[in-house]
Design an enzyme around this catalytic site. Structure first.
Site, short mmCIF file in Angstrom:
data_model
loop_
_atom_site.label_atom_id
_atom_site.label_comp_id
_atom_site.label_asym_id
_atom_site.label_seq_id
_atom_site.Cartn_x
_atom_site.Cartn_y
_atom_site.Cartn_z
CG ASP A 258 3.90 -41.43 25.25
OD1 ASP A 258 3.19 -42.44 25.25
OD2 ASP A 258 3.48 -40.30 25.56
NE ARG B 165 9.80 -38.01 26.13
CZ ARG B 165 8.97 -37.41 26.97
NH1 ARG B 165 7.96 -38.07 27.45
NH2 ARG B 165 9.15 -36.16 27.31
N GLY C 61 5.89 -37.38 19.95
CA GLY C 61 6.89 -36.31 19.99
C GLY C 61 6.49 -35.19 20.94
CE LYS D 154 4.58 -31.19 30.33
NZ LYS D 154 4.58 -32.32 31.29
CG ASP E 162 6.06 -36.59 30.29
OD1 ASP E 162 6.60 -35.47 30.36
OD2 ASP E 162 6.11 -37.29 29.27
N GLY F 25 4.93 -32.31 21.88
CA GLY F 25 3.88 -31.46 21.35
C GLY F 25 3.79 -30.10 22.03
NE ARG F 26 1.53 -30.46 27.74
CZ ARG F 26 0.75 -30.36 28.81
NH1 ARG F 26 0.15 -29.23 29.09
NH2 ARG F 26 0.57 -31.40 29.61
CG ASP G 96 -3.00 -24.70 23.14
OD1 ASP G 96 -2.15 -25.45 23.68
OD2 ASP G 96 -4.02 -24.31 23.72
N GLY G 97 0.14 -26.20 21.98
CA GLY G 97 1.51 -26.19 22.47
C GLY G 97 1.69 -25.50 23.81
#
Length: 480
Positions: A238, A169, A76, A99, A248, A78-79, A111-112
């Site tokens: 992903d 994705r 998922g 992002k 990404d 995460g940031r 920490d995102g």
């Protein structure tokens, strides 16, 4: 058509302390019809978490994925936080995603945040890929902060606004297949058909037709990566787009000297995602997607596998043809001949031995003259063993003569497909180092340069030079 809450979690961006605008892309801003002056004044607040843009409904998307070949049942965003969709000036819908905007339920103890270094790299490379004509997510802007973030060292935080028609994705399907949630699997497939593959809705088996198109889009995408010498670095499922977009930008790299074993990610200790392995990994990832979509193809498991395999079998010939066609274009060849594969293979082997710069060589080859079999061509200067190039040049000249090639016309055609400028790691690193000292001018300069990679741009000649020796020491990893 929208997805239900099984596919995401609602989140709020975390405030970014004392945000400031680093760069705004005038091209994508113009696409969205934004007044750049007004937008720039409001932007830092909007993407720092201090203020959510009007109409936004921020969410983090759920997905799973195979990471370096191993299945991870829940990943998922995460940031990354999806703000919502906007329409551009041509009526097309774009998802806007932040992002680096803070922790989400999928951050897995992270920490995102994103750091300035990685944000600049994605911002520049997504637009560089677009300039090269390669399908990709796009970038709108970067906002920075002096907030400290620890990766392999202390760095400063930044937030990227990226854009895509969809961020779905392969792993978005995998998560529901492996949870045995077939209703959600079908809901996601129906959403993608309605929003992004409507031309397939009337097919007898629309899910199978959609998968078939994803196979062909992926083959096309990876052939384009190979042709320009781009290595993704983290081709996990992903990180594979259902729309066939480059998605990404963590560790990545363009080839300097030609090396099929080039691994751009120092976290990839086994070389799984080496440059030459990208076509094979593309097929492997599609196999994972096929498995996840099996329940959509048929209620009979054996029949579903047979259907999926038939579509997977189209990948290799589609890739081979796209790559061969692209290589002929890079060499200025108009006709297809059975010995073309040997011609290309021989050239690449000689380039590897002489450590020839991939981009510079193909650009210089446009000046090849049949009359002297390329002996006066500056492309020969890239070779340590000039005799090796001249031996190949005689075969190439004969091949060009065979199809009545004309030097000037061929040169023009070759310059349209062989870029002069690429985002070398050294160029990105120079922009990063200046930005770390609050000089953001090099980011904007590269953004403009890379939007026209096939143009001569004589005022920017130094950006087409060989990379400096220190570039070999640049290390990028999954934190990049």
């Amino acid at each position: 058509c929208s997805l239900g809450e099984a596919f995401y979690c609602r989140v709020s961006p975390e405030p970014l302390p004392d945000p400031y605008l680093i760069s705004m892309n005038p091209v994508t801003a113009g696409m969205l019809g934004l007044d750049t002056q007004v937008f720039a004044s409001q932007l830092p607040d909007w993407i720092s978490g201090n203020r959510v843009p009007p109409g936004a409904d921020p969410v983090a998307m759920l997905y799973a994925g195979h990471q370096f070949g191993h299945f991870v049942p829940q990943l998922g965003d995460g940031r990354a936080i999806l703000l919502g969709e906007v329409k551009d000036t041509e009526g097309r819908l774009w998802e806007l995603q932040l992002k680096g905007a803070g922790v989400t339920p999928y951050s897995r103890s992270g920490d995102g945040r994103a750091v300035l270094r990685s944000t600049i790299r994605e911002y520049l490379c997504s637009e560089a890929m677009h300039g090269l004509g390669i399908p990709t997510t796009r970038a709108l802007c970067i906002t920075g902060s002096d907030e400290e973030v620890y990766r392999e060292q202390i760095e400063t935080a930044a937030v990227l606004v990226r854009m895509a028609p969809s961020h779905v994705r392969f792993g978005s399907f995998e998560v529901f297949y492996h949870r045995n949630q077939h209703d959600a699997l079908q809901e996601l497939a129906d959403y993608m058909l309605t929003r992004h593959f409507p031309h397939l809705a009337d097919q007898a088996q629309p899910y199978l037709a959609m998968f078939s198109e994803v196979v062909l889009r992926t083959a096309s995408l990876i052939s384009q990566w190979q042709l320009v010498g781009f290595a993704h670095g983290v081709m996990n499922t992903d990180n594979m787009s259902l729309l066939g977009l480059t998605l990404d930008y963590g560790p990545y790299g363009f080839l300097d000297s030609y090396d099929p074993d080039f691994v751009c990610n120092h976290s990839d200790h086994e070389g799984r995602y080496a440059f030459s392995r990208q076509p094979v990994i593309g097929h492997w990832n599609l196999t994972c997607l096929a498995q996840a979509m099996l329940p959509l193809f048929s209620g009979d498991p054996d029949a579903a596998v047979e259907m999926a395999q038939a579509r997977l079998d189209t990948y290799e010939p589609a890739f081979v043809q796209a790559y061969a066609d692209g290589m002929r274009a890079k060499l200025g060849l108009k006709e297809k001949h059975r010995k073309d594969h040997a011609l290309v293979t021989d050239l690449l082997q000689k380039m590897q031995v002489s450590q020839v710069d991939y981009t510079r060589f193909f650009r210089a080859l446009a000046d090849f003259r049949m009359q002297d079999a390329g002996r006066s061509c500056v492309a020969a200067d890239e070779f340590v063993d000039r005799d090796a190039f001249h031996a190949w040049g005689r075969i190439y000249a004969a091949r060009l003569t065979q199809e009545n090639s004309q030097d000037e016309a061929r040169a023009r055609a070759m310059r349209w497909v062989n870029p002069k400028y690429i985002l070398r790691n050294s160029l990105a690193q120079q922009a990063i180092e200046k930005a770390e000292n609050k000089d953001f001018s090099e980011i904007d300069r590269l953004l403009q340069l890379l939007s026209r990679p096939f143009d001569e741009q004589p005022e920017n000649e130094e950006y087409a030079a060989l990379p400096p020796d220190w570039a070999e020491k640049i290390s990028v990893s999954c934190s990049s």
